[in-house]
Structure formats: structure tokens, C-alpha cells
Design an enzyme around this catalytic site. Structure first.
Site, PDB file in Angstrom:
ATOM      1  N   GLU A 141       6.720   4.121   6.927  1.00 45.35           N
ATOM      2  CA  GLU A 141       5.408   4.083   6.497  1.00 45.35           C
ATOM      3  C   GLU A 141       4.669   5.032   6.614  1.00 45.35           C
ATOM      4  O   GLU A 141       4.360   5.955   7.427  1.00 45.35           O
ATOM      5  CB  GLU A 141       4.765   2.846   7.374  1.00 45.35           C
ATOM      6  N   ASP A 176       2.308   0.149   2.278  1.00 43.64           N
ATOM      7  CA  ASP A 176       0.971  -0.441   2.558  1.00 43.64           C
ATOM      8  C   ASP A 176       0.130   0.009   1.641  1.00 43.64           C
ATOM      9  O   ASP A 176      -0.228   1.044   1.410  1.00 43.64           O
ATOM     10  CB  ASP A 176       0.420   0.035   3.890  1.00 43.64           C
ATOM     11  N   GLN A 202       2.248  -4.376   3.249  1.00 40.07           N
ATOM     12  CA  GLN A 202       0.913  -4.747   3.918  1.00 40.07           C
ATOM     13  C   GLN A 202      -0.188  -4.576   2.980  1.00 40.07           C
ATOM     14  O   GLN A 202      -0.140  -3.576   2.083  1.00 40.07           O
ATOM     15  CB  GLN A 202       1.024  -3.829   5.157  1.00 40.07           C
ATOM     16  N   GLU A 238      -2.418  -6.859   7.468  1.00 42.71           N
ATOM     17  CA  GLU A 238      -2.705  -5.598   8.487  1.00 42.71           C
ATOM     18  C   GLU A 238      -4.072  -5.114   8.149  1.00 42.71           C
ATOM     19  O   GLU A 238      -4.573  -4.158   7.974  1.00 42.71           O
ATOM     20  CB  GLU A 238      -1.920  -4.695   8.336  1.00 42.71           C
TER      21      GLU A 238
END
Length: 258
Positions: A141, A176, A202, A238
């Protein structure tokens, strides 16, 4: 329909970590994720998930000493033995819980440093190989430098290159939306292009990292775009609730599964 997973490190902090699973299930989530599940034994984690009818979508390998400031081990060649131990521990928890995706944090280093690059590539090779033996995916990530200054993996293009260079089919991108928007923008086009590499998604609002219900991005469009691509993995929530977790779940009501 997007399969949302409540992030139990950030959400439902009104109760203790072991009680957040039941709280997420009661709120309508069928899946959860967390940074680190290690406060529970593997056996208790598995029992808790089964009790509440939840899938564990993702968790992180141990990052070193989080309280002391560690944010991963993979780019530090001096900590390879600790990295190997974290992989072994992660496999134990994954096999007990049924989780199939594990995120390996990179740590702090200059991404242009050949020593750090070599250490990170070695960590990917080791972790991916160990996880592949058990049918598990390794997630990488990119994290923006505003939230985590000095983090090694701070660019989506670098993550893409390292994933492709690994040649391992179980090394996937943890996309993300919050970090992509801060680092590069262009969320819809980049997601569509990177979809073959994406193993987990995310979300959080930008710039505040609260509920995905406004600010810089049109969230109904984002969710519909992700769904339209055929992505069938989980979408991890998140984010840090603005007030209480329950009070901020209005965005989730159209997607509730219970």
C-alpha cells in the site's frame, strides 16, 4: 454491490477491541479489517469472527514496535529476521481466521536508496513465497507523506513497478482512495487502469479522513465506479469517525446487508 469491511482499529472505538466485532455486525457489516489483530490469540480471533458471522478481509503483518514509531520492517535490511518472524506470525493468524490478504508495511527509508529498494524487494520475495504456500495474498500500500512523512512506499507508480517486477501473482496492490487522491488525484482513471493489480480497496474522505460522504470526492460516483469495473474484493472503511461511529454511518445505509 461493494462489499464494505469496517476497520476495527479506527471504527467502533467506543468499545474495547474485542467488542468491536459484534458492534460492526450489529451495524450491518459482514466483513471487518484491522491494522493488527494480535491483541487476540489466533483461536479467540477465529471464535469471535465465527460468533459474529464476519469475514476478516485484511490485516497487517506486525510492523515492529508501533508505539516506538515503527511503521514496517521491509525496507530495512538490518531487520530482515524480524520481518521473517512477522510473516510467520501473520500466516498463523491468517490460517486461524480465514483471512487471505495480509498487508506488509514498508517502513521509513528513501525510496531512491538502492539499499532500501533491494531490502524491500527481498522482503517481497520472501513474504510472497511464504504466503503463496498457504494460498494467501501479499498486499502493498502506498501511503502519502502528509500522514506518514518519510514512508518508503509513497508513490503508486513505484508500487506498480515493484509488484510487476516481483513476478509473483499473489503480490497485489492495496488501493486506498484516500492516499491516491492526496498523492496523485485522478482516482477513477487510475483505479480502472490498475484494476488488474488491485487486491483490496480502502476509503476515507479527503482531506479529513472521516466518513466517505463528501469533501473532495463524489462518493456515490466513486462507489458506483468501483462496482462497475467488476471489482469483487472488499472495500475497507479505514476512516476516523467525526463523532461516534454509529452517528456517522448514514453514508452506509444504502449499502447495508442486514
Amino acid at each position: 454491490m461493494p462489499r464494505f469491511a469496517a476497520n476495527l482499529t479506527m471504527m467502533f472505538n467506543e468499545v474495547a477491541f474485542p467488542d468491536r466485532f459484534a458492534a460492526a455486525a450489529a451495524a450491518g457489516f459482514k466483513a471487518v479489517e484491522c491494522l493488527f489483530p494480535y491483541a487476540l490469540t489466533p483461536e479467540r480471533l477465529a471464535q469471535t469472527l465465527e460468533r459474529d458471522g464476519l469475514t476478516l478481509a485484511l490485516f497487517n503483518l506486525a510492523p515492529g514496535d508501533w508505539e516506538a514509531g515503527d511503521r514496517g520492517l521491509a525496507s530495512d535490511p538490518a531487520r530482515f529476521d524480524a520481518l521473517k518472524a512477522s510473516v510467520g506470525q501473520g500466516i498463523e493468524y491468517a490460517l486461524a481466521s480465514g483471512a487471505t490478504r495480509l498487508h506488509m508495511m514498508a517502513g521509513f527509508a528513501d525510496s531512491r536508496d538502492p539499499v532500501a529498494l533491494s531490502a524491500y524487494a527481498r522482503a517481497i520475495e520472501h513474504a510472497a513465497g511464504r504466503l503463496a504456500d498457504h494460498g494467501l495474498d501479499l498486499l502493498l500500500e502506498p501511503i502519502n507523506g502528509r500522514n506518514m512523512p518519510g514512508y518508503f512506499l509513497n508513490d503508486f507508480a513505484l508500487a506498480e513497478r515493484l509488484i510487476l517486477q516481483s513476478g509473483a501473482p499473489n503480490v497485489r496492490l492495496q488501493y486506498d482512495v484516500y492516499h491516491q487522491q492526496i498523492l496523485h488525484g485522478d482516482v477513477a482513471m487510475s483505479f480502472r487502469r490498475l484494476l488488474p493489480l488491485v487486491g483490496h480497496v480502502q476509503v476515507a474522505s479527503v482531506p479529513s479522513r472521516h466518513e466517505p460522504d463528501g469533501e473532495e470526492l463524489n462518493w456515490p460516483f466513486v462507489f458506483e465506479m468501483i462496482d462497475a469495473t467488476g471489482y469483487d474484493g472488499f472495500v475497507g472503511c479505514e476512516y476516523v469517525p467525526r463523532t461516534t461511529t454509529e452517528a456517522g454511518l448514514g453514508w452506509f445505509q444504502p449499502w447495508r446487508t442486514r
